[in-house]
Design a protein around this motif. Structure first.
Motif, short mmCIF file in Angstrom:
data_model
loop_
_atom_site.label_atom_id
_atom_site.label_comp_id
_atom_site.label_asym_id
_atom_site.label_seq_id
_atom_site.Cartn_x
_atom_site.Cartn_y
_atom_site.Cartn_z
N PRO A 290 0.81 -1.23 0.00
CA PRO A 290 0.00 0.00 0.00
C PRO A 290 0.84 1.28 0.00
O PRO A 290 0.29 2.37 -0.15
CB PRO A 290 -0.78 -0.10 1.32
CG PRO A 290 0.12 -0.89 2.22
CD PRO A 290 0.95 -1.81 1.35
N HIS A 291 2.17 1.15 0.19
CA HIS A 291 2.97 2.37 0.34
C HIS A 291 4.37 2.11 -0.20
O HIS A 291 5.29 1.79 0.56
CB HIS A 291 3.01 2.77 1.82
CG HIS A 291 3.59 4.13 2.06
ND1 HIS A 291 2.82 5.27 2.05
CD2 HIS A 291 4.86 4.56 2.29
CE1 HIS A 291 3.58 6.33 2.29
NE2 HIS A 291 4.83 5.92 2.43
N HIS A 314 1.49 6.67 -13.63
CA HIS A 314 0.26 6.08 -14.13
C HIS A 314 -0.77 5.99 -13.00
O HIS A 314 -0.85 6.91 -12.20
CB HIS A 314 0.55 4.73 -14.78
CG HIS A 314 1.42 4.85 -16.00
ND1 HIS A 314 1.93 3.78 -16.68
CD2 HIS A 314 1.89 5.93 -16.65
CE1 HIS A 314 2.67 4.19 -17.70
NE2 HIS A 314 2.65 5.49 -17.70
N TYR A 315 -1.51 4.86 -12.93
CA TYR A 315 -2.68 4.83 -12.05
C TYR A 315 -2.41 4.56 -10.56
O TYR A 315 -3.22 4.87 -9.72
CB TYR A 315 -3.68 3.79 -12.57
CG TYR A 315 -4.32 4.21 -13.86
CD1 TYR A 315 -5.24 5.26 -13.89
CD2 TYR A 315 -4.00 3.60 -15.06
CE1 TYR A 315 -5.84 5.67 -15.07
CE2 TYR A 315 -4.59 4.00 -16.25
CZ TYR A 315 -5.51 5.04 -16.25
OH TYR A 315 -6.09 5.45 -17.41
N LEU A 316 -1.27 3.92 -10.25
CA LEU A 316 -1.06 3.51 -8.85
C LEU A 316 -0.49 4.62 -7.97
O LEU A 316 -0.56 4.54 -6.75
CB LEU A 316 -0.11 2.30 -8.78
CG LEU A 316 -0.62 1.01 -9.41
CD1 LEU A 316 0.40 -0.11 -9.18
CD2 LEU A 316 -1.97 0.61 -8.83
N ALA A 317 0.09 5.65 -8.58
CA ALA A 317 0.71 6.72 -7.78
C ALA A 317 -0.37 7.41 -6.97
O ALA A 317 -1.50 7.59 -7.43
CB ALA A 317 1.41 7.71 -8.68
N VAL A 367 4.83 8.23 -4.09
CA VAL A 367 4.32 7.09 -3.33
C VAL A 367 3.26 6.37 -4.17
O VAL A 367 2.46 7.02 -4.85
CB VAL A 367 3.69 7.57 -1.99
CG1 VAL A 367 3.16 6.37 -1.20
CG2 VAL A 367 4.72 8.33 -1.16
N TYR A 368 3.29 5.04 -4.14
CA TYR A 368 2.37 4.22 -4.93
C TYR A 368 1.60 3.29 -4.00
O TYR A 368 2.14 2.81 -3.01
CB TYR A 368 3.16 3.37 -5.94
CG TYR A 368 3.95 4.23 -6.91
CD1 TYR A 368 3.49 4.47 -8.19
CD2 TYR A 368 5.15 4.82 -6.51
CE1 TYR A 368 4.20 5.28 -9.07
CE2 TYR A 368 5.86 5.63 -7.38
CZ TYR A 368 5.38 5.85 -8.65
OH TYR A 368 6.09 6.67 -9.51
N ASP A 369 0.36 3.03 -4.37
CA ASP A 369 -0.48 2.12 -3.60
C ASP A 369 -0.94 0.99 -4.53
O ASP A 369 -1.78 1.20 -5.39
CB ASP A 369 -1.68 2.89 -3.03
CG ASP A 369 -2.63 2.00 -2.24
OD1 ASP A 369 -2.43 0.77 -2.23
OD2 ASP A 369 -3.58 2.55 -1.66
N ASN A 370 -0.34 -0.19 -4.34
CA ASN A 370 -0.69 -1.34 -5.18
C ASN A 370 -1.59 -2.32 -4.43
O ASN A 370 -1.56 -3.51 -4.65
CB ASN A 370 0.59 -2.03 -5.67
CG ASN A 370 0.31 -3.02 -6.79
OD1 ASN A 370 -0.78 -3.04 -7.36
ND2 ASN A 370 1.29 -3.86 -7.10
N ASN A 374 -6.78 0.79 -3.44
CA ASN A 374 -6.59 1.93 -4.34
C ASN A 374 -7.64 1.84 -5.45
O ASN A 374 -7.60 0.93 -6.27
CB ASN A 374 -5.17 1.87 -4.92
CG ASN A 374 -4.88 3.06 -5.82
OD1 ASN A 374 -5.80 3.81 -6.18
ND2 ASN A 374 -3.63 3.24 -6.18
N PRO A 375 -8.60 2.78 -5.46
CA PRO A 375 -9.69 2.68 -6.45
C PRO A 375 -9.19 2.77 -7.89
O PRO A 375 -9.88 2.35 -8.82
CB PRO A 375 -10.60 3.87 -6.12
CG PRO A 375 -9.76 4.80 -5.30
CD PRO A 375 -8.72 3.96 -4.60
N HIS A 376 -7.98 3.32 -8.09
CA HIS A 376 -7.45 3.43 -9.46
C HIS A 376 -6.72 2.17 -9.90
O HIS A 376 -6.25 2.10 -11.03
CB HIS A 376 -6.48 4.62 -9.56
CG HIS A 376 -7.11 5.94 -9.24
ND1 HIS A 376 -8.10 6.49 -10.01
CD2 HIS A 376 -6.91 6.81 -8.23
CE1 HIS A 376 -8.47 7.65 -9.49
NE2 HIS A 376 -7.77 7.87 -8.39
N ASN A 377 -6.56 1.20 -8.99
CA ASN A 377 -5.83 -0.03 -9.34
C ASN A 377 -6.67 -0.83 -10.34
O ASN A 377 -7.76 -1.29 -10.02
CB ASN A 377 -5.56 -0.86 -8.08
CG ASN A 377 -4.43 -1.86 -8.29
OD1 ASN A 377 -4.09 -2.18 -9.42
ND2 ASN A 377 -3.85 -2.33 -7.21
#
Ligand code: HEC
Length: 460
Positions: A290-291, A314-317, A367-370, A374-377
Protein backbone atom coordinates in the motif's frame (compact mmCIF):
# COMPACT_ATOMS: atom_id res chain seq x y z
CA UNK A 1 -36.10 29.80 31.80
CA UNK A 2 -34.70 33.21 32.68
CA UNK A 3 -31.22 31.70 32.90
CA UNK A 4 -31.18 31.02 29.17
CA UNK A 5 -32.33 34.42 28.11
CA UNK A 6 -28.84 35.91 27.67
CA UNK A 7 -27.86 33.07 25.37
CA UNK A 8 -30.96 33.50 23.31
CA UNK A 9 -30.25 37.18 23.11
CA UNK A 10 -26.68 36.63 21.99
CA UNK A 11 -27.57 34.14 19.33
CA UNK A 12 -30.43 36.32 18.16
CA UNK A 13 -28.03 39.20 17.70
CA UNK A 14 -25.33 37.23 15.92
CA UNK A 15 -25.27 38.06 12.21
CA UNK A 16 -25.84 34.49 11.09
CA UNK A 17 -29.21 34.39 12.80
CA UNK A 18 -30.33 37.39 10.77
CA UNK A 19 -28.68 36.73 7.47
CA UNK A 20 -30.81 34.89 4.99
CA UNK A 21 -29.29 31.75 3.47
CA UNK A 22 -27.19 32.25 0.34
CA UNK A 23 -29.17 32.21 -2.90
CA UNK A 24 -28.22 30.95 -6.32
CA UNK A 25 -28.74 34.29 -8.07
CA UNK A 26 -26.79 36.40 -5.61
CA UNK A 27 -24.16 34.11 -4.06
CA UNK A 28 -23.71 30.85 -5.94
CA UNK A 29 -23.87 31.77 -9.64
CA UNK A 30 -20.81 34.05 -9.35
CA UNK A 31 -18.80 31.13 -7.92
CA UNK A 32 -19.96 28.68 -10.57
CA UNK A 33 -19.41 31.12 -13.45
CA UNK A 34 -15.93 31.87 -12.26
CA UNK A 35 -14.74 28.38 -11.32
CA UNK A 36 -16.95 25.75 -12.95
CA UNK A 37 -18.66 26.70 -16.22
CA UNK A 38 -15.42 26.68 -18.22
CA UNK A 39 -16.00 22.90 -18.22
CA UNK A 40 -19.61 22.60 -17.01
CA UNK A 41 -21.48 23.95 -20.03
CA UNK A 42 -22.95 22.29 -23.10
CA UNK A 43 -20.38 20.79 -25.45
CA UNK A 44 -17.59 20.82 -22.85
CA UNK A 45 -15.83 17.97 -21.12
CA UNK A 46 -17.85 17.89 -17.88
CA UNK A 47 -20.85 15.56 -17.87
CA UNK A 48 -23.51 18.26 -17.16
CA UNK A 49 -23.86 22.05 -17.33
CA UNK A 50 -23.91 24.25 -14.21
CA UNK A 51 -25.31 27.40 -15.80
CA UNK A 52 -28.83 27.79 -14.46
CA UNK A 53 -30.46 27.47 -11.07
CA UNK A 54 -32.13 24.28 -12.30
CA UNK A 55 -28.78 22.77 -13.36
CA UNK A 56 -27.23 23.45 -9.98
CA UNK A 57 -30.18 22.95 -7.63
CA UNK A 58 -30.82 19.36 -8.61
CA UNK A 59 -27.18 18.53 -7.78
CA UNK A 60 -26.77 20.88 -4.83
CA UNK A 61 -25.68 18.18 -2.38
CA UNK A 62 -23.23 16.61 -4.78
CA UNK A 63 -21.79 20.05 -5.56
CA UNK A 64 -21.45 20.74 -1.85
CA UNK A 65 -19.62 17.47 -1.25
CA UNK A 66 -17.20 17.62 -4.21
CA UNK A 67 -16.28 21.24 -3.50
CA UNK A 68 -15.74 20.56 0.20
CA UNK A 69 -13.53 17.57 -0.61
CA UNK A 70 -11.75 19.81 -3.18
CA UNK A 71 -12.37 17.26 -5.92
CA UNK A 72 -13.88 20.12 -7.95
CA UNK A 73 -12.69 22.31 -9.49
CA UNK A 74 -9.95 19.85 -10.48
CA UNK A 75 -6.62 21.25 -9.31
CA UNK A 76 -4.13 18.83 -7.87
CA UNK A 77 -1.27 21.00 -6.66
CA UNK A 78 -1.31 21.76 -2.92
CA UNK A 79 -1.12 25.45 -1.98
CA UNK A 80 2.24 26.57 -0.58
CA UNK A 81 4.12 24.11 -2.82
CA UNK A 82 4.75 26.14 -5.95
CA UNK A 83 2.95 29.34 -6.90
CA UNK A 84 1.27 28.46 -10.18
CA UNK A 85 -0.40 30.50 -12.90
CA UNK A 86 -4.07 29.73 -13.55
CA UNK A 87 -4.62 28.11 -10.16
CA UNK A 88 -8.18 26.78 -9.76
CA UNK A 89 -9.10 26.76 -6.11
CA UNK A 90 -12.16 27.83 -4.12
CA UNK A 91 -11.62 29.91 -0.98
CA UNK A 92 -12.86 28.50 2.35
CA UNK A 93 -15.55 31.23 2.31
CA UNK A 94 -16.80 30.10 -1.11
CA UNK A 95 -16.85 26.46 0.00
CA UNK A 96 -18.83 27.39 3.14
CA UNK A 97 -21.28 29.46 1.10
CA UNK A 98 -22.04 26.46 -1.13
CA UNK A 99 -22.52 24.27 1.98
CA UNK A 100 -25.03 26.72 3.48
CA UNK A 101 -26.89 27.08 0.21
CA UNK A 102 -27.22 23.31 -0.20
CA UNK A 103 -28.35 22.90 3.43
CA UNK A 104 -30.97 25.61 2.95
CA UNK A 105 -32.52 23.63 0.08
CA UNK A 106 -30.72 25.41 -2.81
CA UNK A 107 -32.93 28.53 -3.03
CA UNK A 108 -32.93 30.50 -6.27
CA UNK A 109 -33.35 33.95 -4.72
CA UNK A 110 -34.48 37.26 -6.11
CA UNK A 111 -34.77 37.28 -9.93
CA UNK A 112 -33.40 40.83 -9.83
CA UNK A 113 -30.06 39.43 -8.72
CA UNK A 114 -29.87 37.04 -11.67
CA UNK A 115 -26.58 37.35 -13.54
CA UNK A 116 -26.28 37.21 -17.32
CA UNK A 117 -24.91 33.86 -18.48
CA UNK A 118 -21.14 34.03 -18.82
CA UNK A 119 -19.71 34.61 -22.29
CA UNK A 120 -17.01 32.27 -23.49
CA UNK A 121 -14.39 33.18 -26.03
CA UNK A 122 -14.96 31.28 -29.21
CA UNK A 123 -11.96 30.72 -31.38
CA UNK A 124 -8.27 30.94 -30.71
CA UNK A 125 -7.45 32.31 -27.27
CA UNK A 126 -4.00 33.53 -28.33
CA UNK A 127 -5.38 35.28 -31.41
CA UNK A 128 -5.23 34.04 -35.00
CA UNK A 129 -2.21 31.67 -35.22
CA UNK A 130 0.46 32.02 -37.91
CA UNK A 131 0.04 28.36 -38.77
CA UNK A 132 -2.76 25.91 -38.00
CA UNK A 133 -2.05 22.18 -38.02
CA UNK A 134 -5.17 19.98 -38.21
CA UNK A 135 -5.54 16.22 -37.99
CA UNK A 136 -5.58 14.87 -41.57
CA UNK A 137 -8.75 12.91 -40.86
CA UNK A 138 -11.07 12.53 -37.91
CA UNK A 139 -10.28 9.94 -35.27
CA UNK A 140 -13.21 7.58 -34.72
CA UNK A 141 -14.03 6.66 -31.16
CA UNK A 142 -16.20 3.78 -29.98
CA UNK A 143 -19.26 4.67 -27.87
CA UNK A 144 -17.97 3.00 -24.72
CA UNK A 145 -15.25 0.81 -23.29
CA UNK A 146 -11.99 1.96 -21.74
CA UNK A 147 -10.44 5.38 -22.35
CA UNK A 148 -8.46 5.60 -25.59
CA UNK A 149 -4.94 6.98 -25.96
CA UNK A 150 -4.17 7.79 -29.60
CA UNK A 151 -1.12 9.29 -31.25
CA UNK A 152 -0.94 10.81 -34.71
CA UNK A 153 1.29 13.01 -36.83
CA UNK A 154 -0.11 16.44 -37.68
CA UNK A 155 0.53 17.38 -41.31
CA UNK A 156 2.75 20.49 -41.59
CA UNK A 157 2.23 23.27 -44.09
CA UNK A 158 5.66 24.80 -43.72
CA UNK A 159 8.76 22.70 -44.18
CA UNK A 160 11.46 25.12 -43.05
CA UNK A 161 12.85 25.67 -39.55
CA UNK A 162 10.45 27.75 -37.47
CA UNK A 163 10.37 29.19 -33.97
CA UNK A 164 7.19 29.36 -31.94
CA UNK A 165 6.26 31.27 -28.81
CA UNK A 166 2.65 30.17 -28.61
CA UNK A 167 1.19 26.69 -29.04
CA UNK A 168 -2.57 26.37 -28.62
CA UNK A 169 -4.30 23.01 -28.74
CA UNK A 170 -7.93 23.16 -29.83
CA UNK A 171 -9.94 19.99 -29.29
CA UNK A 172 -12.24 19.20 -32.21
CA UNK A 173 -14.75 17.51 -29.91
CA UNK A 174 -14.61 18.88 -26.38
CA UNK A 175 -16.93 16.28 -24.89
CA UNK A 176 -14.40 13.63 -25.71
CA UNK A 177 -10.90 15.01 -25.26
CA UNK A 178 -9.62 14.61 -21.70
CA UNK A 179 -6.07 15.75 -22.24
CA UNK A 180 -3.47 16.12 -24.96
CA UNK A 181 0.31 16.34 -25.21
CA UNK A 182 2.23 17.64 -28.20
CA UNK A 183 5.60 16.03 -28.96
CA UNK A 184 8.29 16.56 -31.57
CA UNK A 185 9.65 13.52 -33.41
CA UNK A 186 12.81 13.75 -35.45
CA UNK A 187 13.18 9.97 -35.78
CA UNK A 188 10.33 9.27 -38.19
CA UNK A 189 9.00 6.58 -35.82
CA UNK A 190 5.57 8.15 -35.27
CA UNK A 191 5.07 8.36 -39.05
CA UNK A 192 5.81 4.63 -39.41
CA UNK A 193 3.56 3.67 -36.51
CA UNK A 194 0.73 5.80 -37.92
CA UNK A 195 1.17 4.39 -41.45
CA UNK A 196 0.58 0.90 -40.10
CA UNK A 197 -2.75 1.87 -38.51
CA UNK A 198 -6.24 2.06 -40.00
CA UNK A 199 -7.13 5.71 -39.54
CA UNK A 200 -3.65 7.21 -39.22
CA UNK A 201 -3.67 7.12 -35.42
CA UNK A 202 -1.96 4.49 -33.30
CA UNK A 203 -2.53 3.41 -29.69
CA UNK A 204 -0.15 4.95 -27.14
CA UNK A 205 -0.57 5.30 -23.39
CA UNK A 206 2.30 6.33 -21.09
CA UNK A 207 4.41 7.83 -23.87
CA UNK A 208 4.17 8.44 -27.61
CA UNK A 209 6.07 5.29 -28.63
CA UNK A 210 9.30 7.09 -29.60
CA UNK A 211 11.88 9.14 -27.76
CA UNK A 212 10.69 12.71 -28.35
CA UNK A 213 13.02 15.40 -29.62
CA UNK A 214 11.02 17.76 -27.43
CA UNK A 215 7.62 18.53 -26.10
CA UNK A 216 5.74 21.53 -27.42
CA UNK A 217 2.74 21.80 -25.15
CA UNK A 218 0.22 20.09 -22.98
CA UNK A 219 -3.50 20.69 -22.72
CA UNK A 220 -6.23 19.72 -20.27
CA UNK A 221 -9.79 21.10 -20.06
CA UNK A 222 -9.82 24.61 -18.70
CA UNK A 223 -6.16 25.24 -19.56
CA UNK A 224 -5.22 28.72 -20.69
CA UNK A 225 -2.50 28.85 -23.36
CA UNK A 226 0.37 31.28 -22.82
CA UNK A 227 2.66 33.24 -25.08
CA UNK A 228 6.32 32.77 -24.12
CA UNK A 229 8.71 35.68 -24.26
CA UNK A 230 10.33 35.61 -27.75
CA UNK A 231 13.66 35.31 -25.91
CA UNK A 232 12.94 31.69 -25.20
CA UNK A 233 10.84 30.65 -28.18
CA UNK A 234 10.91 26.98 -29.15
CA UNK A 235 12.39 25.61 -32.37
CA UNK A 236 10.56 23.23 -34.71
CA UNK A 237 13.36 22.22 -37.07
CA UNK A 238 12.75 21.23 -40.66
CA UNK A 239 11.92 17.55 -41.01
CA UNK A 240 10.62 17.28 -37.45
CA UNK A 241 7.13 15.88 -37.04
CA UNK A 242 4.60 17.37 -34.66
CA UNK A 243 2.87 14.45 -32.90
CA UNK A 244 -0.31 14.67 -30.86
CA UNK A 245 -1.07 12.25 -28.06
CA UNK A 246 -4.73 12.52 -27.12
CA UNK A 247 -6.55 10.94 -24.20
CA UNK A 248 -10.20 10.30 -25.18
CA UNK A 249 -12.97 9.51 -22.76
CA UNK A 250 -15.86 7.66 -24.47
CA UNK A 251 -19.20 9.45 -24.09
CA UNK A 252 -21.71 6.66 -24.67
CA UNK A 253 -22.12 7.62 -28.34
CA UNK A 254 -19.99 6.87 -31.37
CA UNK A 255 -17.96 10.07 -31.79
CA UNK A 256 -15.43 11.72 -34.07
CA UNK A 257 -12.65 14.14 -33.22
CA UNK A 258 -10.57 16.31 -35.48
CA UNK A 259 -8.43 18.51 -33.26
CA UNK A 260 -6.00 21.20 -34.31
CA UNK A 261 -2.99 23.09 -33.09
CA UNK A 262 -2.32 26.81 -33.56
CA UNK A 263 1.29 27.98 -33.74
CA UNK A 264 2.31 31.58 -33.07
CA UNK A 265 5.66 32.24 -34.72
CA UNK A 266 8.53 34.06 -33.08
CA UNK A 267 11.88 35.52 -33.96
CA UNK A 268 14.76 33.19 -33.03
CA UNK A 269 15.36 32.92 -29.28
CA UNK A 270 18.34 34.44 -27.51
CA UNK A 271 18.15 32.32 -24.38
CA UNK A 272 18.62 28.59 -24.08
CA UNK A 273 15.68 26.36 -23.33
CA UNK A 274 16.28 22.96 -21.81
CA UNK A 275 14.57 20.27 -19.82
CA UNK A 276 15.55 18.43 -16.71
CA UNK A 277 14.00 14.99 -16.44
CA UNK A 278 13.90 13.59 -12.94
CA UNK A 279 13.18 9.89 -13.06
CA UNK A 280 13.83 6.54 -11.47
CA UNK A 281 13.07 3.44 -13.41
CA UNK A 282 13.84 1.04 -10.59
CA UNK A 283 10.19 0.35 -9.88
CA UNK A 284 9.12 -3.06 -8.66
CA UNK A 285 5.91 -2.92 -6.64
CA UNK A 286 4.71 -6.15 -5.09
CA UNK A 287 0.99 -6.89 -5.23
CA UNK A 288 -0.76 -5.59 -2.12
CA UNK A 289 1.95 -3.08 -1.15
CA UNK A 290 0.00 0.00 0.00
CA UNK A 291 2.97 2.37 0.34
CA UNK A 292 5.81 1.94 -2.12
CA UNK A 293 8.20 4.91 -2.27
CA UNK A 294 10.32 5.88 -5.29
CA UNK A 295 13.00 8.57 -5.04
CA UNK A 296 15.23 10.27 -7.59
CA UNK A 297 17.52 13.26 -7.60
CA UNK A 298 19.78 15.29 -9.86
CA UNK A 299 22.05 18.27 -9.27
CA UNK A 300 21.51 21.33 -11.45
CA UNK A 301 24.87 21.82 -13.23
CA UNK A 302 24.50 25.62 -13.62
CA UNK A 303 22.21 28.53 -12.75
CA UNK A 304 18.78 28.11 -14.37
CA UNK A 305 15.35 29.73 -14.29
CA UNK A 306 12.69 27.07 -13.72
CA UNK A 307 9.45 28.02 -15.49
CA UNK A 308 7.32 24.89 -15.27
CA UNK A 309 6.92 21.36 -14.00
CA UNK A 310 4.92 18.31 -15.10
CA UNK A 311 4.88 15.27 -12.82
CA UNK A 312 4.02 12.00 -14.52
CA UNK A 313 3.05 8.53 -13.32
CA UNK A 314 0.26 6.08 -14.13
CA UNK A 315 -2.68 4.83 -12.05
CA UNK A 316 -1.06 3.51 -8.85
CA UNK A 317 0.71 6.72 -7.78
CA UNK A 318 -0.98 8.51 -4.90
CA UNK A 319 1.45 11.24 -3.77
CA UNK A 320 4.08 13.19 -5.67
CA UNK A 321 6.54 15.64 -4.26
CA UNK A 322 9.42 17.50 -5.88
CA UNK A 323 11.64 19.82 -3.82
CA UNK A 324 14.69 21.94 -4.62
CA UNK A 325 17.51 21.76 -2.05
CA UNK A 326 19.45 24.98 -2.61
CA UNK A 327 23.20 25.16 -1.97
CA UNK A 328 22.59 27.45 1.03
CA UNK A 329 20.51 24.75 2.72
CA UNK A 330 17.05 26.19 2.01
CA UNK A 331 14.44 23.83 0.66
CA UNK A 332 12.04 25.26 -1.92
CA UNK A 333 8.99 23.05 -2.52
CA UNK A 334 8.36 22.82 -6.29
CA UNK A 335 5.14 20.82 -6.27
CA UNK A 336 3.15 18.52 -4.02
CA UNK A 337 0.24 16.43 -5.21
CA UNK A 338 -1.51 14.59 -2.42
CA UNK A 339 -4.07 12.63 -4.40
CA UNK A 340 -2.69 12.04 -7.86
CA UNK A 341 -5.27 11.24 -10.52
CA UNK A 342 -3.97 10.16 -13.92
CA UNK A 343 -7.01 11.80 -15.51
CA UNK A 344 -6.02 15.23 -14.27
CA UNK A 345 -2.32 15.36 -15.01
CA UNK A 346 -1.42 18.99 -15.27
CA UNK A 347 1.41 20.91 -16.80
CA UNK A 348 2.09 23.49 -14.15
CA UNK A 349 3.69 26.82 -14.93
CA UNK A 350 5.04 29.05 -12.18
CA UNK A 351 3.68 32.60 -11.92
CA UNK A 352 7.30 33.77 -11.81
CA UNK A 353 10.21 31.59 -12.97
CA UNK A 354 12.21 30.32 -9.97
CA UNK A 355 15.93 30.95 -9.86
CA UNK A 356 17.81 27.71 -9.07
CA UNK A 357 21.53 28.28 -8.53
CA UNK A 358 24.15 25.84 -9.76
CA UNK A 359 24.50 23.01 -7.23
CA UNK A 360 20.79 22.88 -6.38
CA UNK A 361 19.71 19.29 -5.80
CA UNK A 362 16.29 18.42 -7.16
CA UNK A 363 14.61 15.61 -5.28
CA UNK A 364 11.57 13.61 -6.33
CA UNK A 365 9.58 11.39 -4.00
CA UNK A 366 6.51 9.54 -5.26
CA UNK A 367 4.32 7.09 -3.33
CA UNK A 368 2.37 4.22 -4.93
CA UNK A 369 -0.48 2.12 -3.60
CA UNK A 370 -0.69 -1.34 -5.18
CA UNK A 371 -3.30 -2.66 -2.78
CA UNK A 372 -6.87 -3.38 -3.70
CA UNK A 373 -7.92 -0.37 -1.62
CA UNK A 374 -6.59 1.93 -4.34
CA UNK A 375 -9.69 2.68 -6.45
CA UNK A 376 -7.45 3.43 -9.46
CA UNK A 377 -5.83 -0.03 -9.34
CA UNK A 378 -6.95 -1.67 -12.59
CA UNK A 379 -5.73 -5.14 -11.58
CA UNK A 380 -8.01 -7.20 -9.36
CA UNK A 381 -6.38 -8.94 -7.58
CA UNK A 382 -3.32 -6.62 -7.66
CA UNK A 383 -0.29 -7.83 -9.62
CA UNK A 384 3.43 -7.04 -9.50
CA UNK A 385 4.10 -3.76 -11.33
CA UNK A 386 7.36 -2.60 -12.94
CA UNK A 387 8.52 0.35 -15.06
CA UNK A 388 7.06 0.76 -18.55
CA UNK A 389 4.82 2.80 -20.83
CA UNK A 390 1.81 0.47 -20.80
CA UNK A 391 -1.28 0.89 -18.62
CA UNK A 392 -0.19 -2.08 -16.48
CA UNK A 393 3.24 -0.47 -15.83
CA UNK A 394 4.26 2.46 -13.68
CA UNK A 395 6.51 5.45 -14.18
CA UNK A 396 8.16 7.98 -11.86
CA UNK A 397 9.03 11.07 -13.88
CA UNK A 398 8.98 14.83 -13.49
CA UNK A 399 9.73 17.08 -16.47
CA UNK A 400 11.11 20.48 -15.51
CA UNK A 401 11.33 23.28 -18.07
CA UNK A 402 14.28 25.63 -17.58
CA UNK A 403 15.79 28.64 -19.28
CA UNK A 404 19.57 29.13 -19.59
CA UNK A 405 21.27 32.51 -20.10
CA UNK A 406 22.15 31.83 -23.75
CA UNK A 407 21.62 29.25 -26.48
CA UNK A 408 25.34 28.49 -26.33
CA UNK A 409 24.82 27.12 -22.81
CA UNK A 410 22.48 24.38 -23.97
CA UNK A 411 24.95 21.75 -25.28
CA UNK A 412 27.14 21.78 -22.17
CA UNK A 413 24.07 21.77 -19.92
CA UNK A 414 22.75 18.72 -21.76
CA UNK A 415 26.10 16.96 -21.59
CA UNK A 416 26.27 17.41 -17.85
CA UNK A 417 22.70 16.26 -17.38
CA UNK A 418 23.42 13.23 -19.56
CA UNK A 419 26.32 12.18 -17.36
CA UNK A 420 24.02 12.26 -14.36
CA UNK A 421 21.35 10.25 -16.17
CA UNK A 422 23.99 7.66 -17.06
CA UNK A 423 25.29 7.59 -13.49
CA UNK A 424 21.83 6.88 -12.22
CA UNK A 425 21.26 4.15 -14.81
CA UNK A 426 24.57 2.28 -14.61
CA UNK A 427 24.10 0.62 -11.21
CA UNK A 428 20.72 -0.61 -12.37
CA UNK A 429 22.14 -2.48 -15.36
CA UNK A 430 20.04 -0.41 -17.75
CA UNK A 431 21.41 1.13 -20.91
CA UNK A 432 20.85 4.69 -22.11
CA UNK A 433 18.15 3.29 -24.38
CA UNK A 434 16.16 2.70 -21.22
CA UNK A 435 15.91 6.41 -20.52
CA UNK A 436 12.32 7.49 -20.34
CA UNK A 437 10.82 9.02 -23.42
CA UNK A 438 10.97 12.74 -22.84
CA UNK A 439 14.72 12.72 -22.41
CA UNK A 440 16.18 14.60 -25.32
CA UNK A 441 17.85 12.28 -27.86
CA UNK A 442 20.86 14.57 -27.99
CA UNK A 443 21.21 14.03 -24.28
CA UNK A 444 21.30 10.33 -24.89
CA UNK A 445 23.26 10.09 -28.10
CA UNK A 446 25.84 12.69 -27.15
CA UNK A 447 27.46 15.26 -29.39
CA UNK A 448 26.53 13.26 -32.50
CA UNK A 449 22.83 13.80 -31.76
CA UNK A 450 20.81 16.65 -33.12
CA UNK A 451 21.59 19.87 -31.32
CA UNK A 452 18.38 21.79 -31.69
CA UNK A 453 17.37 23.52 -28.46
CA UNK A 454 15.33 21.31 -26.16
CA UNK A 455 11.81 22.45 -26.72
CA UNK A 456 9.51 21.43 -23.95
CA UNK A 457 6.69 23.72 -22.89
CA UNK A 458 5.09 23.27 -19.57
CA UNK A 459 1.99 25.29 -19.89
CA UNK A 460 -0.98 25.92 -17.70
C1 HEC B 1 -11.42 21.78 -15.72
C2 HEC B 1 -12.74 21.32 -15.94
C3 HEC B 1 -13.71 21.33 -14.77
C4 HEC B 1 -13.94 22.36 -13.89
C5 HEC B 1 -13.29 23.74 -13.87
C6 HEC B 1 -14.93 21.88 -12.97
N1 HEC B 1 -15.30 20.61 -13.29
FE1 HEC B 1 -16.68 19.47 -12.31
N2 HEC B 1 -16.25 17.92 -13.55
C7 HEC B 1 -15.40 17.94 -14.62
C8 HEC B 1 -15.36 16.63 -15.24
C9 HEC B 1 -14.57 16.24 -16.47
C10 HEC B 1 -16.19 15.79 -14.48
C11 HEC B 1 -16.47 14.30 -14.69
C12 HEC B 1 -15.66 13.51 -13.71
C13 HEC B 1 -14.17 13.57 -13.98
O1 HEC B 1 -13.75 13.36 -15.13
O2 HEC B 1 -13.42 13.85 -13.03
C14 HEC B 1 -16.74 16.64 -13.42
C15 HEC B 1 -17.61 16.18 -12.45
C16 HEC B 1 -18.27 16.99 -11.54
C17 HEC B 1 -19.28 16.55 -10.62
C18 HEC B 1 -19.81 15.14 -10.52
C19 HEC B 1 -18.96 14.39 -9.52
C20 HEC B 1 -19.47 12.98 -9.30
O3 HEC B 1 -18.94 12.36 -8.37
O4 HEC B 1 -20.31 12.52 -10.07
C21 HEC B 1 -19.69 17.66 -9.90
C22 HEC B 1 -20.78 17.70 -8.83
C23 HEC B 1 -18.90 18.77 -10.35
N3 HEC B 1 -18.04 18.32 -11.34
C24 HEC B 1 -19.00 20.04 -9.86
C25 HEC B 1 -18.12 21.07 -10.18
C26 HEC B 1 -18.14 22.36 -9.55
C27 HEC B 1 -19.13 22.79 -8.48
C28 HEC B 1 -17.13 23.08 -10.11
C29 HEC B 1 -16.67 24.48 -9.76
C30 HEC B 1 -16.55 24.80 -8.37
C31 HEC B 1 -16.49 22.24 -11.11
N4 HEC B 1 -17.11 21.02 -11.11
C32 HEC B 1 -15.42 22.63 -11.91
C33 HEC B 1 -14.68 19.04 -15.06
C34 HEC B 1 -14.59 20.24 -14.40
Amino acid sequence: MRRFAPFLLISALSPSAFSAPPTFNRDIAPILYRHCTACHRPGEVAPFPLLTHRDAAKRARLIASVTQARIMPPWKAEPGHGDFAGERRLTPVEIERIQKWARAGAPEGDPQHRLPLPAFPDGWQLGQPDEVLTMASAVQLPPDGPDQFRCLVLPRNAVSDIFVRGVEFRPGNRRLVHHALVFLDSSGTARKLAAGSQDGSYACFGGPGFRPAGMLAGWAPGATPVLDPPDWAQAIPEGTDVVLQVHYHPTGKRELDQSSLGLTYSTPPTKGRAAITLFNRRIDILPGDPHYVVRASVVVPRDVELFGIAPHAHYLATQMKVDAHLPDGTITPLIWIRDWDFNWQGQYRYKQPLHLPKGTRLALEYVYDNSKNNPHNSADPPVRVTWGEETRNEMAVAFLGVVLPSIADVPSFRREMRLQYLDSLLPTGFSPDDLPTGVQPAAVKGPGGKSTPRTRTVSK
